[in-house]
Design an enzyme around this catalytic site. Structure first.
Site, PDB file in Angstrom:
ATOM      1  N   ASN A 193      -3.128   6.206  -0.787  1.00 39.29           N
ATOM      2  CA  ASN A 193      -2.702   6.484   0.588  1.00 39.29           C
ATOM      3  C   ASN A 193      -2.017   7.834   0.756  1.00 39.29           C
ATOM      4  O   ASN A 193      -1.985   8.366   1.868  1.00 39.29           O
ATOM      5  CB  ASN A 193      -1.808   5.359   1.092  1.00 39.29           C
TER       6      ASN A 193
ATOM      7  N   SER B  96       0.815  -1.214   0.000  1.00 37.08           N
ATOM      8  CA  SER B  96       0.000   0.000   0.000  1.00 37.08           C
ATOM      9  C   SER B  96       0.847   1.262   0.000  1.00 37.08           C
ATOM     10  O   SER B  96       0.308   2.358  -0.132  1.00 37.08           O
ATOM     11  CB  SER B  96      -0.928   0.006   1.224  1.00 37.08           C
TER      12      SER B  96
ATOM     13  N   HIS C 150      -2.252  -3.006  -6.194  1.00 34.26           N
ATOM     14  CA  HIS C 150      -2.781  -2.683  -4.866  1.00 34.26           C
ATOM     15  C   HIS C 150      -4.292  -2.814  -4.861  1.00 34.26           C
ATOM     16  O   HIS C 150      -5.018  -1.945  -5.337  1.00 34.26           O
ATOM     17  CB  HIS C 150      -2.347  -1.251  -4.495  1.00 34.26           C
TER      18      HIS C 150
END
Length: 296
Positions: free
Chosen positions: A189, A118, A139
């Site tokens: 993220n 991630s 991902h």
């Protein structure tokens, strides 16, 4: 591309194995712990039962999906015939580098090696192999059988044909692929974790309580889940790890993890998986109960 190996039988690994197997691929699910593999098969079975109950999967497809999965505790045996390997081990850079060195040694020379990381650099992972052009980020989002997005991350040396192959493969799985480049946190993220961190800072500084912060984001911004509940769901240790990657990678203090998050992880309050984070979690209950530590 018919044979897929998945490294790691945890939450993400079993979800990835489930989706590939349900779409007709032969899946080798690999983990060093036999108990983890058996637990993964049970989880996949339960998730398929839910799909059957909802009418999205037939009993025949459930049986076929489970038959498409074979488990292994030996990485060399598990990956030797794979056309694609998807690594979904713990978000630990040293562990991932060791796994990719092993994969490079035991997988076929033309096998694509993907990581479900991630936040960790695809370029850094690819650099420990002799096939950096065939290393890519894949991902998936949690829960994998439900979430449509696959964030596909090109390392510095990733070949264009490899990217095209993984995009097409993701679409075969019924996913929506989004291709991004290899910088700390990628896109998902890099944007999500600062928001979560800011929510934790707002709690830490006494601006508002847990329920109030999450309610503002759910009702005001149409988020299906508040940032503190989401942090619990992701795992506070995972959130901290990703923030550290962002902070180290960019050297920008805006990514520094909130001291409250650091303390909670140090104390073992990791969210849903440990039974308590910002909320308390009771097996079998769906009630959202704020942790006693934040009451009063």
């Amino acid at each position: 591309m018919q044979k897929i190996a998945v490294i790691g039988a945890g939450t993400m690994g079993n979800g990835i194995a489930h989706v590939f197997a349900q779409n007709g691929f032969q899946v080798h699910l690999i983990d060093v712990a036999e108990a983890a593999l058996q637990k993964a098969l049970q989880t996949i079975g339960k998730n398929l039962d839910r799909q059957v109950a909802k009418g999205t999967v037939t009993e025949a497809l459930k049986t076929e999906t489970l038959a498409n999965i074979t488990t292994f505790t030996d990485i060399a045996t598990g990956v030797k015939e794979a056309d694609l390997v998807v690594e979904a081990a713990t978000e630990n850079i040293n562990l991932k580098l060791k796994i990719f060195q092993d994969l490079d040694q035991h997988a076929k020379p033309d096998t694509i090696l993907a990581t479900n990381t991630s936040s960790i650099s695809i370029t850094k992972i690819a650099a420990v192999t002799k096939r950096p052009g065939k290393v890519i980020g894949m991902h998936f989002m949690n829960p994998v059988p439900v979430m449509k997005l696959v964030e596909i991350i090109n390392g510095y040396a990733t070949e264009k044909e490899v990217t095209k192959t993984i995009v097409a493969l993701s679409e075969k799985l019924g996913k929506v692929p989004c291709v991004v480049n290899d910088y700390p946190g990628f896109i998902a993220n890099r944007i999500l974790m600062p928001m979560i961190n800011e929510a934790i800072y707002s709690l830490f500084e006494g601006v508002a309580g847990i329920a109030e912060i999450d309610t503002v984001m759910k009702l005001g911004m149409a988020h299906p889940m508040g940032p503190l509940q989401l942090a619990d769901f992701i795992g506070l240790d995972v959130c901290l790890s990703i923030l550290n990657v962002l902070h180290d990678g960019f050297g920008n203090p805006k990514y520094a993890p909130c001291p409250l998050l650091v303390n909670m992880v140090t104390a073992g309050y990791l969210g849903a998986k440990s039974g308590e984070g910002f909320y308390k979690y009771t097996p079998g209950s769906k009630d959202l109960v704020v942790s006693d530590r934040f009451e009063g």
